[in-house]
Scaffold this motif. Structure first.
Motif, short mmCIF file in Angstrom:
data_model
loop_
_atom_site.label_atom_id
_atom_site.label_comp_id
_atom_site.label_asym_id
_atom_site.label_seq_id
_atom_site.Cartn_x
_atom_site.Cartn_y
_atom_site.Cartn_z
N LEU A 96 0.83 -1.21 0.00
CA LEU A 96 0.00 0.00 0.00
C LEU A 96 0.86 1.26 0.00
CD1 LEU A 96 -2.90 1.14 0.21
CD2 LEU A 96 -2.68 1.02 2.69
N ALA A 97 1.89 1.28 0.84
CA ALA A 97 2.71 2.50 0.99
C ALA A 97 3.42 2.85 -0.32
CB ALA A 97 3.72 2.31 2.11
N PHE A 98 3.80 1.82 -1.11
CA PHE A 98 4.44 2.08 -2.41
C PHE A 98 3.55 2.98 -3.26
CE2 PHE A 98 4.38 0.90 -6.90
CZ PHE A 98 5.67 1.26 -7.29
N HIS A 99 2.25 2.66 -3.25
CA HIS A 99 1.31 3.44 -4.06
C HIS A 99 1.03 4.81 -3.43
CE1 HIS A 99 0.53 0.12 -6.76
NE2 HIS A 99 0.46 -0.66 -5.70
N THR A 100 0.77 4.82 -2.12
CA THR A 100 0.37 6.10 -1.50
C THR A 100 1.50 7.13 -1.59
OG1 THR A 100 1.08 5.37 0.71
CG2 THR A 100 -1.24 4.99 0.12
#
Ligand code: NDP
Length: 291
Positions: free
Chosen positions: A195-199
């Motif tokens: 998730l953090a990669f995208h956010t």
């Protein structure tokens, strides 16, 4: 840096006063806007939402009709009421408060509402129209988010937008609206691997998850616009009983460029857009009648 706060409460008040003027103008022409709200059962959260919708109508000069059914009501009884309201020319908007008890097929109920009175924008035909960028009733929460982005002057064309959540009522229509507005959209959900990669790539991040403080400061691109749709009631810790969003406000505030608070962010805009959709429906009815 400290993020600018996007004040949903203030914007909602401003938009509601315009809606009240439009409602008064319609009433003067003999077409008072009217919203019918159906509630099945007595779920406490649903009861509060319905009460707020009815109060919002009253304050804006929109007539409201409320129909309460017991939790064990036969679906045919609710369907018969919907047919009656569909045929009633004095009713401009119809909404069935979700969720419904297990004896109901939710999609069947939503599609029993006339497309022209579907002010929640959940009917499959309105969903299809939205996906084709045609005139449609737009679901209220993502529509409210778009108004907030617009009022905050956030550039959308070419922006990297990330939506966390893919529900029919928030995540999917949100992604569609941002796509239609020219953003490059990524939709994340519970199966998203990192998730953090995208956010961290998001210029605009919309969190619609239902997990308290899931999004933390280290997941945010500096200067990003962070919209927190989540409404969660904390059950333990020092803040037990308080409302919080899906975004960890304290850690995101120093990193983001702009942020919506919870409460006082997206929440007040949701009912505002419901009122606007009802007025739009009444304006269309008045035009059809040549008023
Ligand atoms: P849903 O439960 O229908 O959807 C939640 C979404 O979040 C799902 O797509 C789910 O993925 C995804 N998700 C769950 N866990 C994670 C995770 N760990 N990482 C990434 N994605 C995850 O909720 P709604 O869309 O109805 O509502 C979302 C939130 O917004 C809730 O807090 C709700 O109370 C609030 N809300 C606020 C409104 C307002 O007026 N401000 C109006 C409507 C809702 P998957 O699809 O894979 O299960």
């Amino acid at each position: 840096m400290t993020a600018r706060i996007i004040d949903g409460k203030a914007l909602a008040e401003q938009v509601r006063s315009q809606i009240a003027q439009r409602a008064a103008a319609l009433a003067a022409r003999g077409e008072q806007p009217c919203l019918a709200v159906l509630l099945v059962g007595a779920d406490p959260a649903s009861t509060v939402y319905v009460r707020n919708k009815v109060t919002g109508c009253e304050k804006a000069g929109i007539r409201s009709l409320r129909f309460d059914f017991p939790a064990n009501v036969a679906p045919e009884v609710v369907m018969a009421k919907l047919a009656e309201l569909n045929a009633d020319p004095t009713v401009h908007g119809i909404l069935v408060q979700l969720p419904l008890p297990p004896q109901f097929n939710e999609s069947e109920v939503l599609e029993a509402i006339s497309v022209d009175k579907d002010v929640d924008g959940f009917h499959a035909e309105n969903v299809g129209r939205l996906s084709q960028s045609r005139e449609a009733f737009i679901p209220c929460t993502p529509h409210g988010v778009m108004k907030m982005l617009e009022s905050a002057g956030v550039p959308l064309v070419g922006a990297e937008a990330v939506v966390i959540g893919r529900s029919n009522i928030v995540g999917k229509p949100m992604a569609m609206l941002l796509t239609n507005a020219g953003a490059t959209v990524t939709v994340c959900h519970s199966k998203t691997r990192d998730l953090a990669f995208h956010t961290r790539r998001a210029d605009i991040l919309v969190a619609a998850v239902g997990k308290p403080r899931l999004v933390t400061g280290d997941m945010i691109k500096p200067g990003a616009v962070v919209i927190d749709v989540g409404i969660n009631r904390l059950t333990d810790g020092p803040d037990a009983g308080k409302l919080c969003g899906d975004v960890d406000f304290d850690s995101v505030l120093p990193v983001a460029g702009a942020i919506t608070p919870v409460p006082g962010g997206v929440g007040p805009m949701t009912i505002t857009m419901l009122l606007e959709n009802t007025v739009i429906s009444a304006e269309r009815a008045a035009r059809r009648k040549g008023l």
